[in-house]
Design a protein around this motif. Structure first.
Motif, mmCIF file in Angstrom:
data_model
loop_
_atom_site.group_PDB
_atom_site.id
_atom_site.type_symbol
_atom_site.label_atom_id
_atom_site.label_comp_id
_atom_site.label_asym_id
_atom_site.label_seq_id
_atom_site.Cartn_x
_atom_site.Cartn_y
_atom_site.Cartn_z
ATOM 1 N N TYR A 1 8.906 -6.320 -62.167
ATOM 2 C CA TYR A 1 9.107 -4.940 -62.597
ATOM 3 C C TYR A 1 9.419 -4.845 -64.084
ATOM 4 O O TYR A 1 9.252 -3.810 -64.691
ATOM 5 C CB TYR A 1 10.219 -4.282 -61.793
ATOM 6 C CG TYR A 1 11.555 -4.942 -61.958
ATOM 7 C CD1 TYR A 1 12.419 -4.542 -62.956
ATOM 8 C CD2 TYR A 1 11.954 -5.985 -61.125
ATOM 9 C CE1 TYR A 1 13.645 -5.146 -63.120
ATOM 10 C CE2 TYR A 1 13.174 -6.589 -61.277
ATOM 11 C CZ TYR A 1 14.021 -6.178 -62.283
ATOM 12 O OH TYR A 1 15.224 -6.789 -62.452
ATOM 13 N N GLU A 2 9.898 -5.898 -64.701
ATOM 14 C CA GLU A 2 10.269 -5.863 -66.117
ATOM 15 C C GLU A 2 9.088 -5.517 -67.000
ATOM 16 O O GLU A 2 9.187 -4.709 -67.904
ATOM 17 C CB GLU A 2 10.873 -7.199 -66.563
ATOM 18 C CG GLU A 2 12.188 -7.515 -65.944
ATOM 19 C CD GLU A 2 13.291 -6.544 -66.312
ATOM 20 O OE1 GLU A 2 13.127 -5.672 -67.188
ATOM 21 O OE2 GLU A 2 14.348 -6.654 -65.701
ATOM 22 N N GLY B 1 4.147 -6.696 -78.155
ATOM 23 C CA GLY B 1 4.192 -8.011 -78.799
ATOM 24 C C GLY B 1 5.440 -8.193 -79.645
ATOM 25 O O GLY B 1 6.042 -9.270 -79.653
ATOM 26 N N ALA B 2 5.840 -7.128 -80.355
ATOM 27 C CA ALA B 2 7.053 -7.201 -81.168
ATOM 28 C C ALA B 2 8.282 -7.421 -80.290
ATOM 29 O O ALA B 2 9.171 -8.214 -80.636
ATOM 30 C CB ALA B 2 7.203 -5.927 -81.993
ATOM 31 N N PHE B 3 8.342 -6.715 -79.155
ATOM 32 C CA PHE B 3 9.465 -6.923 -78.238
ATOM 33 C C PHE B 3 9.501 -8.361 -77.740
ATOM 34 O O PHE B 3 10.544 -9.018 -77.769
ATOM 35 C CB PHE B 3 9.393 -5.967 -77.037
ATOM 36 C CG PHE B 3 10.366 -6.348 -75.965
ATOM 37 C CD1 PHE B 3 11.705 -6.038 -76.085
ATOM 38 C CD2 PHE B 3 9.955 -7.068 -74.844
ATOM 39 C CE1 PHE B 3 12.619 -6.421 -75.115
ATOM 40 C CE2 PHE B 3 10.861 -7.448 -73.871
ATOM 41 C CZ PHE B 3 12.189 -7.124 -74.006
ATOM 42 N N GLY C 1 14.232 -0.335 -72.993
ATOM 43 C CA GLY C 1 14.396 0.054 -71.601
ATOM 44 C C GLY C 1 14.160 -1.045 -70.589
ATOM 45 O O GLY C 1 13.792 -0.779 -69.454
ATOM 46 N N VAL C 2 14.411 -2.296 -70.976
ATOM 47 C CA VAL C 2 14.185 -3.434 -70.083
ATOM 48 C C VAL C 2 15.543 -3.853 -69.511
ATOM 49 O O VAL C 2 16.204 -4.760 -70.008
ATOM 50 C CB VAL C 2 13.478 -4.592 -70.827
ATOM 51 C CG1 VAL C 2 13.157 -5.721 -69.863
ATOM 52 C CG2 VAL C 2 12.204 -4.091 -71.503
ATOM 53 N N GLN C 3 15.947 -3.157 -68.441
ATOM 54 C CA GLN C 3 17.296 -3.304 -67.895
ATOM 55 C C GLN C 3 17.590 -4.718 -67.391
ATOM 56 O O GLN C 3 18.715 -5.196 -67.516
ATOM 57 C CB GLN C 3 17.534 -2.289 -66.773
ATOM 58 C CG GLN C 3 18.956 -2.254 -66.278
ATOM 59 C CD GLN C 3 19.950 -1.917 -67.371
ATOM 60 O OE1 GLN C 3 19.723 -1.004 -68.160
ATOM 61 N NE2 GLN C 3 21.055 -2.647 -67.426
#
Length: 105
Positions: free
Chosen positions: A3-4, A28-30, A65-67
């Motif tokens: 889900y990530e 890509g930056a993340f 928003g990647v909990q």
């Protein structure tokens, strides 16, 4: 944590719309930034370096928003430098994005 990747894609699409090139660039930056912080966590030998890298990772993940990564960064903040469980879980979470070879984490 499959889900990530979906959560990241949804957050990017909500932020920039339907521009696939911009979404790909931001994704890509993340991934690059998160991998850098995870690498710094893996090399941290003191509390300050570990804490600083975990905070940066948490902030980065929260801004996208990647909990799941936020939660893992919180675990790192509660743990000791070099915690192998946290590092292993972070590596697995990043591999879920499908662009990070296992050898790079």
């Amino acid at each position: 944590m499959a889900y990530e990747s979906g959560a990241l894609n949804a957050a990017l699409a909500a932020a920039v719309g339907s521009d696939p090139d911009l979404v790909a660039e931001l994704r890509g930056a993340f991934i690059e930034s998160a991998a850098r912080q995870i690498d710094l966590l893996g090399r941290a030998r003191c509390d300050a370096n570990w804490h600083f890298a975990a905070l940066r990772l948490k902030s980065l993940a929260a801004s996208f928003g990647v909990q799941g990564i936020v939660d893992l960064a919180d675990q790192a903040l509660e743990g000791a430098p070099g915690d192998p469980v946290v590092l292993r879980e972070l590596a697995a979470a990043m591999r879920d994005f499908g662009e990070i070879p296992a050898a790079d984490l």
